[in-house]
Design an enzyme around this catalytic site. Sequence first.
Site, PDB file in Angstrom:
ATOM      1  CB  CYS C 120       7.171   0.452   7.545  1.00 60.68           C
ATOM      2  SG  CYS C 120       9.063   1.329   8.667  1.00 60.68           S
ATOM      3  CB  CYS C 123      11.613   4.812   7.892  1.00 57.31           C
ATOM      4  SG  CYS C 123      11.925   3.061   8.028  1.00 57.31           S
ATOM      5  CB  SER C 124       8.527   4.266   4.289  1.00 54.22           C
ATOM      6  OG  SER C 124       8.344   5.456   4.793  1.00 54.22           O
ATOM      7  CB  CYS C 125      10.830  -0.813   5.939  1.00 50.69           C
ATOM      8  SG  CYS C 125      11.935  -0.529   7.242  1.00 50.69           S
TER       9      CYS C 125
END
Lengths: 95, 105, 215
Positions: C120, C123-125
């Site tokens: 991701c 962001c950091s999905c």
Amino acid sequence: MSQARFGRGDRVRVRRADVPGHLRTPRYIRGHEGEVERICGFFANPEELAFNRHGLPRRALYRVRFRQADVWPDYDGPATDTIDVEIYEHWLEQA
Amino acid sequence: MRQHHDMGGEKAGPVEKTEHDYAPWEKRVDALMVLLSDRERSLIKVDELRRNIEAIGPDAYHKMTYYERWITSITSTLLQRGALTSDELARKLADIERRETAGLL
Amino acid sequence: MSGHTHHDHHDHDHDHPHPTQPDVDGPLTYHQRLEIAVRELMIEKGVLTADEVRRTVEAMDARSPAGGARVVARAWTDPAYKQTLMTDPSRALNQVGVEVGLYKLVVVENTDAVHNLVVCTLCSCYPRAILGLPPDWYKSRAYRSRAVREPRTVMAEFGLEIPDDVAVRVHDSTADMRYLVLPKRPKGTEGWSETRLAGIVTRDTMIGVAEARLP
């Protein structure tokens, strides 16, 4: 939320917009051409949700597949390598 | 202009395969987000969380840990929504410092 | 609410010393204080309770890569289940008692011709419902920046060399989908039980930076 404008296999290009706000279309993919891999469904627009609005009507969300060699001029890998990115319909145009 | 969080394709060093067990306070930050964003409370949307993370300046963004960004962003969103005021927050933080000094935390 | 000392447990009394919270060993950081402040204010305003926070953390702790591993092992042994997993992941997850969560899951299968890698960049999905909380490196600047542009080099840094006759498919988790890589079942595992198979399905194999291997 009605109908998706593009279908699986359609060639699409990502719009090249450069605007402030909360955008879920990464910059590296803007301006590039790929193929619709699938329609993911219809979702409230995150660009509106980010400002606590309802984000309706829902937008079609696609997974678009790009050839890595098209995205990165210096891509160091086989021509078959690809990258899939989720992109909302309003960021796409017919290629 | 590229926003600093939008980093796909940027140059960067090797991936350091770091991980840690999340500290209790980090999990509580996560829990706050889960609860505050649920249908019943609806005090923050995930995309507001993201927007307010993106609004953290590039230097601070890269210095902060993941959950430091989260609690910063959750706080900003609650202020924007009027669910908290800066004054309440300042008084509470002073109270926490006092309790910490007194060994009560 | 002043005078209390246990910020997690306003709602019941203690007759035993409260164990020091591991994160409160040294002086609190600014952000740790901020977490306490926001939580206590929300509790005082009646928005949430300390008990809800505690239960939410417990639910979080209950989610781990073991959930994903169960799904993968079942898909390896049961073709009909695999078909369901590929076409209707939510239903497939429910069938093995894994909570689906809010997001739609996309399952991408590694084969002799294709290797998948998930990142991701924005962001950091991460598919937390089936893998728990993400490792730090997944959220790092290096991984988020480089996985899309030089995936083969990044995977090599994890010790995974993908031959040139295998296509690498990167998936940038930018919006409402979450991804699970269905790793290849290693040779030599014929006849293994689901439980035994699940034991070799690591978190990293389901992100795509590793392949399932015999122990």
